[in-house]
Design an enzyme around this catalytic site. Sequence first.
Site, mmCIF file in Angstrom:
data_model
loop_
_atom_site.group_PDB
_atom_site.id
_atom_site.type_symbol
_atom_site.label_atom_id
_atom_site.label_comp_id
_atom_site.label_asym_id
_atom_site.label_seq_id
_atom_site.Cartn_x
_atom_site.Cartn_y
_atom_site.Cartn_z
ATOM 1 N N ARG A 75 0.829 -1.210 0.000
ATOM 2 C CA ARG A 75 0.000 0.000 0.000
ATOM 3 C C ARG A 75 0.862 1.258 0.000
ATOM 4 N NH1 ARG A 75 -3.543 2.573 4.819
ATOM 5 N NH2 ARG A 75 -4.846 3.955 3.559
ATOM 6 N N HIS A 79 0.623 4.315 -2.736
ATOM 7 C CA HIS A 79 0.350 5.700 -2.358
ATOM 8 C C HIS A 79 1.505 6.619 -2.734
ATOM 9 C CE1 HIS A 79 -3.364 5.604 0.334
ATOM 10 N NE2 HIS A 79 -3.255 4.389 -0.180
ATOM 11 N N ASP A 80 2.699 6.087 -2.778
ATOM 12 C CA ASP A 80 3.844 6.894 -3.204
ATOM 13 C C ASP A 80 3.744 7.208 -4.690
ATOM 14 O OD1 ASP A 80 6.391 8.173 -3.040
ATOM 15 O OD2 ASP A 80 7.330 6.373 -3.857
ATOM 16 N N VAL A 83 1.219 9.931 -6.110
ATOM 17 C CA VAL A 83 1.417 11.339 -5.769
ATOM 18 C C VAL A 83 2.838 11.740 -6.154
ATOM 19 C CG1 VAL A 83 1.389 13.071 -3.944
ATOM 20 C CG2 VAL A 83 -0.204 11.146 -3.850
ATOM 21 N N GLY A 85 4.528 10.767 -8.489
ATOM 22 C CA GLY A 85 5.278 9.649 -9.036
ATOM 23 C C GLY A 85 6.005 8.858 -7.970
ATOM 24 N N ASP A 87 8.647 8.455 -6.123
ATOM 25 C CA ASP A 87 9.846 9.198 -5.745
ATOM 26 C C ASP A 87 10.126 9.189 -4.245
ATOM 27 O OD1 ASP A 87 7.811 10.812 -4.805
ATOM 28 O OD2 ASP A 87 8.578 12.669 -5.695
ATOM 29 N N SER A 89 8.346 10.267 -1.872
ATOM 30 C CA SER A 89 7.872 11.453 -1.160
ATOM 31 C C SER A 89 6.902 11.113 -0.034
ATOM 32 C CB SER A 89 7.215 12.445 -2.128
ATOM 33 O OG SER A 89 6.182 11.825 -2.874
ATOM 34 N N ASN A 104 -3.953 9.471 3.489
ATOM 35 C CA ASN A 104 -2.893 8.521 3.811
ATOM 36 C C ASN A 104 -3.016 7.991 5.237
ATOM 37 O OD1 ASN A 104 -1.518 8.384 1.356
ATOM 38 N ND2 ASN A 104 -0.357 10.244 1.786
ATOM 39 N N HIS A 201 -5.704 -6.211 -2.747
ATOM 40 C CA HIS A 201 -6.518 -6.384 -1.542
ATOM 41 C C HIS A 201 -6.707 -7.855 -1.180
ATOM 42 C CE1 HIS A 201 -8.465 -2.148 -2.228
ATOM 43 N NE2 HIS A 201 -7.215 -2.094 -1.818
ATOM 44 N N THR A 202 -6.091 -8.734 -1.946
ATOM 45 C CA THR A 202 -6.106 -10.148 -1.576
ATOM 46 C C THR A 202 -5.316 -10.401 -0.295
ATOM 47 O OG1 THR A 202 -5.651 -12.389 -2.347
ATOM 48 C CG2 THR A 202 -4.074 -10.716 -2.984
ATOM 49 N N ASP A 253 -9.936 -10.144 2.106
ATOM 50 C CA ASP A 253 -10.085 -11.360 1.317
ATOM 51 C C ASP A 253 -10.504 -12.480 2.266
ATOM 52 O OD1 ASP A 253 -9.905 -13.607 -0.244
ATOM 53 O OD2 ASP A 253 -7.878 -13.244 -0.959
ATOM 54 N N SER A 256 -8.507 -16.192 2.928
ATOM 55 C CA SER A 256 -7.039 -16.236 2.808
ATOM 56 C C SER A 256 -6.445 -14.826 2.833
ATOM 57 C CB SER A 256 -6.627 -16.966 1.523
ATOM 58 O OG SER A 256 -7.194 -16.317 0.387
#
Length: 336
Positions: A75, A79-80, A83, A85, A87, A89, A104, A201-202, A253, A256
């Site tokens: 995750r 999320h990096d 936003v 790219g 990088d 941040s 976030n 999200h598995t 999930d 599992s």
Amino acid sequence: MINIALCIYSAVKLKLIMQKIVIFFTLIQTFSVLGTADLEVGFYQDSCPNTEQIVRSTMEQHYSADLKIAPAILRLHFHDCFVRGCDGSVLISSSSSEKTSPFNAGLSGFEVIDDAKNRLESGCPGIVSCADILALAARDAVSLTGGPSWEVATGRRDGSVSSALDTFNLPTPFDSVAVLKQKFLAKGLSAQDLVTLTGAHTIGRAECRLVSYRLYNYTGKGDVDPSINTNFANILSMQCPRKGSGRNLIPMDTGSPDVFDSTFFFNVVQGNGVLESDQKILDDMSTRAYVRTYAGFDQAANSFESAFADAMQKMGGIEVKTGSEGNIRKVCSVLN
């Protein structure tokens, strides 16, 4: 007649020139979003040859202590990249950095990246970027949970800006599929990429606060989201009581939650998607076929794993900084 012929010839020639200009600028725009052409598999082979092994061993150590670290790192990478790219941040700690944004909330796993960075700095100071560490760790997070592995092209440099104000375009569980497709398209990712990456999200869990409205007040009238399977809604209600359960964690999930497999999509087809955005990808005509394919209804379920590896390589190239752009942070949580 000659003048008419010349006019027609000139018009056709002008049209061809304009088409070439459009194609040229389309290519330029594409490469500005997906900059993988500047990345290289084995980028650190000479400058820091043990980079991938060090990141892998760091991930293994943290994962053995806490299985939840794998989805957390995956995750974090997502999320990096969405936003500014890929990088690094999102790793910055400051009063107004991306990390502080409500979008976030709940991000974790920062200590893994910091740990890997410290180990790399001790042997290869100032060589390996935090952005590359995160990309490698995300790959390892998937393979450690039984998912696919893939070659990670490296050479990313770290960004020098991190602002919570830039996070408004992050995909959220409350977005419609149309909005999600727009957000993905803005990053050079297709409808299939949307479905494929949702398959992350598995593994992992979600807080009840992201689900409760579907169970108790979907349209503001005390109703249940009709897209949830009735039996599954009852199960979720027991896991997420109406009051006081906002921070409770539930598997995304069912069956599992700690294994990377395609059962997530099978659950969605059965109406057992936990997040609203997960369930809604079954309803949209442009995404439904991919859900069914990955669930194993239309062809082999293992097609999901290969598609996921491809989508992660594609996502990992979003707006990367290379060459003289950005810098190499000494500490991943602090701007140079």
